[in-house]
Design an enzyme around this catalytic site. Sequence first.
Site, PDB file in Angstrom:
ATOM      1  N   SER A  67       0.840  -1.206   0.000  1.00 31.76           N
ATOM      2  CA  SER A  67       0.000   0.000   0.000  1.00 31.76           C
ATOM      3  C   SER A  67       0.870   1.248   0.000  1.00 31.76           C
ATOM      4  O   SER A  67       2.018   1.224   0.458  1.00 31.76           O
ATOM      5  CB  SER A  67      -0.870   0.012   1.264  1.00 31.76           C
ATOM      6  OG  SER A  67      -1.519   1.254   1.399  1.00 31.76           O
ATOM      7  N   TYR A  86      -2.431  -0.756  11.041  1.00 25.88           N
ATOM      8  CA  TYR A  86      -2.482  -1.238   9.662  1.00 25.88           C
ATOM      9  C   TYR A  86      -1.230  -0.865   8.866  1.00 25.88           C
ATOM     10  O   TYR A  86      -0.657  -1.701   8.158  1.00 25.88           O
ATOM     11  CB  TYR A  86      -3.731  -0.646   8.997  1.00 25.88           C
ATOM     12  CG  TYR A  86      -3.873  -0.855   7.509  1.00 25.88           C
ATOM     13  CD1 TYR A  86      -4.331  -2.064   6.992  1.00 25.88           C
ATOM     14  CD2 TYR A  86      -3.586   0.180   6.608  1.00 25.88           C
ATOM     15  CE1 TYR A  86      -4.493  -2.248   5.618  1.00 25.88           C
ATOM     16  CE2 TYR A  86      -3.742   0.009   5.246  1.00 25.88           C
ATOM     17  CZ  TYR A  86      -4.200  -1.203   4.753  1.00 25.88           C
ATOM     18  OH  TYR A  86      -4.348  -1.383   3.397  1.00 25.88           O
ATOM     19  N   LYS A 104       1.562  -3.028   6.238  1.00 25.94           N
ATOM     20  CA  LYS A 104       1.788  -2.800   4.801  1.00 25.94           C
ATOM     21  C   LYS A 104       3.273  -2.528   4.541  1.00 25.94           C
ATOM     22  O   LYS A 104       3.811  -2.930   3.505  1.00 25.94           O
ATOM     23  CB  LYS A 104       0.906  -1.642   4.321  1.00 25.94           C
ATOM     24  CG  LYS A 104      -0.583  -1.966   4.379  1.00 25.94           C
ATOM     25  CD  LYS A 104      -1.030  -2.867   3.240  1.00 25.94           C
ATOM     26  CE  LYS A 104      -1.506  -4.205   3.598  1.00 25.94           C
ATOM     27  NZ  LYS A 104      -1.976  -4.994   2.444  1.00 25.94           N
TER      28      LYS A 104
HETATM   29  N1  LIG Z   1      -8.853  -0.446  -1.049  1.00 22.33           N
HETATM   30  C1  LIG Z   1      -7.769   0.327  -0.860  1.00 22.33           C
HETATM   31  O1  LIG Z   1      -7.840   1.566  -0.888  1.00 22.33           O
HETATM   32  C2  LIG Z   1      -6.447  -0.306  -0.629  1.00 22.33           C
HETATM   33  C3  LIG Z   1      -6.299  -1.641  -0.343  1.00 22.33           C
HETATM   34  N2  LIG Z   1      -5.041  -2.150  -0.144  1.00 22.33           N
HETATM   35  C4  LIG Z   1      -4.852  -3.559   0.149  1.00 22.33           C
HETATM   36  O2  LIG Z   1      -5.488  -4.326  -0.852  1.00 22.33           O
HETATM   37  C5  LIG Z   1      -5.839  -5.600  -0.325  1.00 22.33           C
HETATM   38  C6  LIG Z   1      -7.261  -5.927  -0.729  1.00 22.33           C
HETATM   39  O3  LIG Z   1      -8.104  -4.952  -0.192  1.00 22.33           O
HETATM   40  P1  LIG Z   1      -9.523  -4.560  -0.808  1.00 22.33           P
HETATM   41  O4  LIG Z   1      -9.722  -5.220  -2.089  1.00 22.33           O
HETATM   42  O5  LIG Z   1      -9.615  -3.098  -0.714  1.00 22.33           O
HETATM   43  O6  LIG Z   1     -10.480  -5.176   0.311  1.00 22.33           O
HETATM   44  P2  LIG Z   1     -11.906  -5.913   0.234  1.00 22.33           P
HETATM   45  O7  LIG Z   1     -12.455  -5.766   1.610  1.00 22.33           O
HETATM   46  O8  LIG Z   1     -12.699  -5.430  -0.911  1.00 22.33           O
HETATM   47  O9  LIG Z   1     -11.521  -7.445  -0.028  1.00 22.33           O
HETATM   48  C7  LIG Z   1     -10.812  -8.155   0.919  1.00 22.33           C
HETATM   49  C8  LIG Z   1     -10.637  -9.570   0.468  1.00 22.33           C
HETATM   50  O10 LIG Z   1      -9.779 -10.229   1.410  1.00 22.33           O
HETATM   51  C9  LIG Z   1     -10.444 -11.358   1.939  1.00 22.33           C
HETATM   52  N3  LIG Z   1     -10.040 -11.561   3.332  1.00 22.33           N
HETATM   53  C10 LIG Z   1     -10.174 -10.731   4.380  1.00 22.33           C
HETATM   54  N4  LIG Z   1      -9.694 -11.300   5.505  1.00 22.33           N
HETATM   55  C11 LIG Z   1      -9.226 -12.526   5.132  1.00 22.33           C
HETATM   56  C12 LIG Z   1      -8.639 -13.597   5.819  1.00 22.33           C
HETATM   57  N5  LIG Z   1      -8.401 -13.557   7.143  1.00 22.33           N
HETATM   58  N6  LIG Z   1      -8.319 -14.722   5.125  1.00 22.33           N
HETATM   59  C13 LIG Z   1      -8.572 -14.794   3.795  1.00 22.33           C
HETATM   60  N7  LIG Z   1      -9.126 -13.815   3.092  1.00 22.33           N
HETATM   61  C14 LIG Z   1      -9.460 -12.693   3.751  1.00 22.33           C
HETATM   62  C15 LIG Z   1     -11.920 -11.054   1.803  1.00 22.33           C
HETATM   63  O11 LIG Z   1     -12.692 -12.244   1.838  1.00 22.33           O
HETATM   64  P3  LIG Z   1     -14.124 -12.251   2.604  1.00 22.33           P
HETATM   65  O12 LIG Z   1     -14.945 -11.157   1.975  1.00 22.33           O
HETATM   66  O13 LIG Z   1     -14.647 -13.627   2.396  1.00 22.33           O
HETATM   67  O14 LIG Z   1     -13.810 -11.929   4.042  1.00 22.33           O
HETATM   68  C16 LIG Z   1     -11.929 -10.366   0.438  1.00 22.33           C
HETATM   69  O15 LIG Z   1     -11.849 -11.317  -0.579  1.00 22.33           O
HETATM   70  C17 LIG Z   1      -5.603  -5.505   1.180  1.00 22.33           C
HETATM   71  O16 LIG Z   1      -4.396  -6.139   1.508  1.00 22.33           O
HETATM   72  C18 LIG Z   1      -5.489  -4.009   1.433  1.00 22.33           C
HETATM   73  O17 LIG Z   1      -4.646  -3.735   2.527  1.00 22.33           O
HETATM   74  C19 LIG Z   1      -3.921  -1.384  -0.226  1.00 22.33           C
HETATM   75  C20 LIG Z   1      -4.043  -0.059  -0.500  1.00 22.33           C
HETATM   76  C21 LIG Z   1      -5.287   0.582  -0.721  1.00 22.33           C
HETATM   77  C1  LIG Z   2      -8.362   1.268   3.605  1.00 26.51           C
HETATM   78  C2  LIG Z   2      -7.797   2.568   3.115  1.00 26.51           C
HETATM   79  O1  LIG Z   2      -8.812   3.345   2.575  1.00 26.51           O
HETATM   80  C3  LIG Z   2      -6.797   2.340   2.050  1.00 26.51           C
HETATM   81  O2  LIG Z   2      -5.936   1.327   2.463  1.00 26.51           O
HETATM   82  C4  LIG Z   2      -4.712   1.699   2.250  1.00 26.51           C
HETATM   83  O3  LIG Z   2      -3.783   0.944   2.323  1.00 26.51           O
HETATM   84  C5  LIG Z   2      -4.605   3.119   1.935  1.00 26.51           C
HETATM   85  O4  LIG Z   2      -4.164   3.759   3.065  1.00 26.51           O
HETATM   86  C6  LIG Z   2      -5.984   3.528   1.604  1.00 26.51           C
HETATM   87  O5  LIG Z   2      -6.327   4.721   2.175  1.00 26.51           O
END
Ligand SMILES: NC(=O)C1=CN([C@@H]2O[C@H](COP(=O)(O)OP(=O)(O)OC[C@H]3O[C@@H](n4cnc5c(N)ncnc54)[C@H](OP(=O)(O)O)[C@@H]3O)[C@@H](O)[C@H]2O)C=CC1
Ligand SMILES: C[C@H](O)[C@@H]1OC(=O)[C@H](O)[C@@H]1O
Length: 259
Positions: free
Chosen positions: A148, A161, A165
Amino acid sequence: MLLKDKVLLVTGGSKGIGRGIAVAAARHGAKIGINFAGDEASAQSAVEEIKAAGGQAFALRGDVSKPESATAFVAAAVEAYGRLDVFVNNAGICPFHGFLDMPVETVDRTIAVNLNGAYYMCQAAANQMVKQGKGANGFAGSIVAVSSISALVGGEYQTHYTPTKAGVLSLMQSTAIALGKHGIRCNAVLPGTILTDINKDDLADLKKREYMEARIPLGRLGQPEDLAGPVIFLASDELAGYVTGASLLVDGGMFVNLQ
Ligand SMILES: NC(=O)C1=CN([C@@H]2O[C@H](COP(=O)(O)OP(=O)(O)OC[C@H]3O[C@@H](n4cnc5c(N)ncnc54)[C@H](OP(=O)(O)O)[C@@H]3O)[C@@H](O)[C@H]2O)C=CC1
Ligand SMILES: C[C@H](O)[C@@H]1OC(=O)[C@H](O)[C@@H]1O
């Protein structure tokens, strides 16, 4: 077709960024396996979306914070497709909360899922790739982790968090060194703010949403699909064969926007 017949696994592939990567990789010819934690309906709909487009996919439930979920996920890929070529570590959580009264359970769970889970998963994937050995092109596999922008900068409600990351980014740097001799490349993508379930509540605050949008030179928050191209690039031995230990910001320019 940049990933034709490659076997690609993605954790947290049922929704959000992971799903965007899985669907796009399938369009590039990859055979897909997705892991998810609890939302069976979303996982099944991701599999159906890939199959409807002519691809192959399976979904396996498993909490990434448990080491046995990692070995089971990799074993499922080998059973379904006979091998593993690309591993995308994506699953993560971000329960926003202030620092001074952060519950210990929230800290521990966030570290367990985001960082420990990444370690177990990448280790299991790497062991399978090492077992398969290098192919004719000199590569045994590619690992891409979803870190991230928060690996580089802080967040008032993300004190539990952001260290995870930064840890995931560091994991890719160290595994790039440990696995280079085995022909495995390890890289990280650093998304900015991408519209998914993880921040739906946080961005329901319109003032906050407008503030975040205003920080982005490209003028919009990200969509899950925005991560697909960068991940496929890093996954591809053809395009990124000399790239390992690298990190790629995918944030619409937010990080560099001081004033
Ligand atoms: N969205 C953003 O702005 C940003 C996101 N990220 C990173 O991107 C990644 C994905 O996030 P995002 O797509 O936004 O999140 P979502 O909440 O949309 O999706 C999360 C996914 O992870 C799964 N998940 C959560 N906990 C577990 C677990 N314990 N074991 C297995 N699977 C799990 C969920 O499955 P289920 O629904 O079944 O729980 C789902 O498929 C994360 O690592 C996040 O830190 C990084 C930067 C920015
Ligand atoms: C969950 C936050 O909106 C998202 O996750 C990250 O890793 C970045 O900080 C984004 O803001």
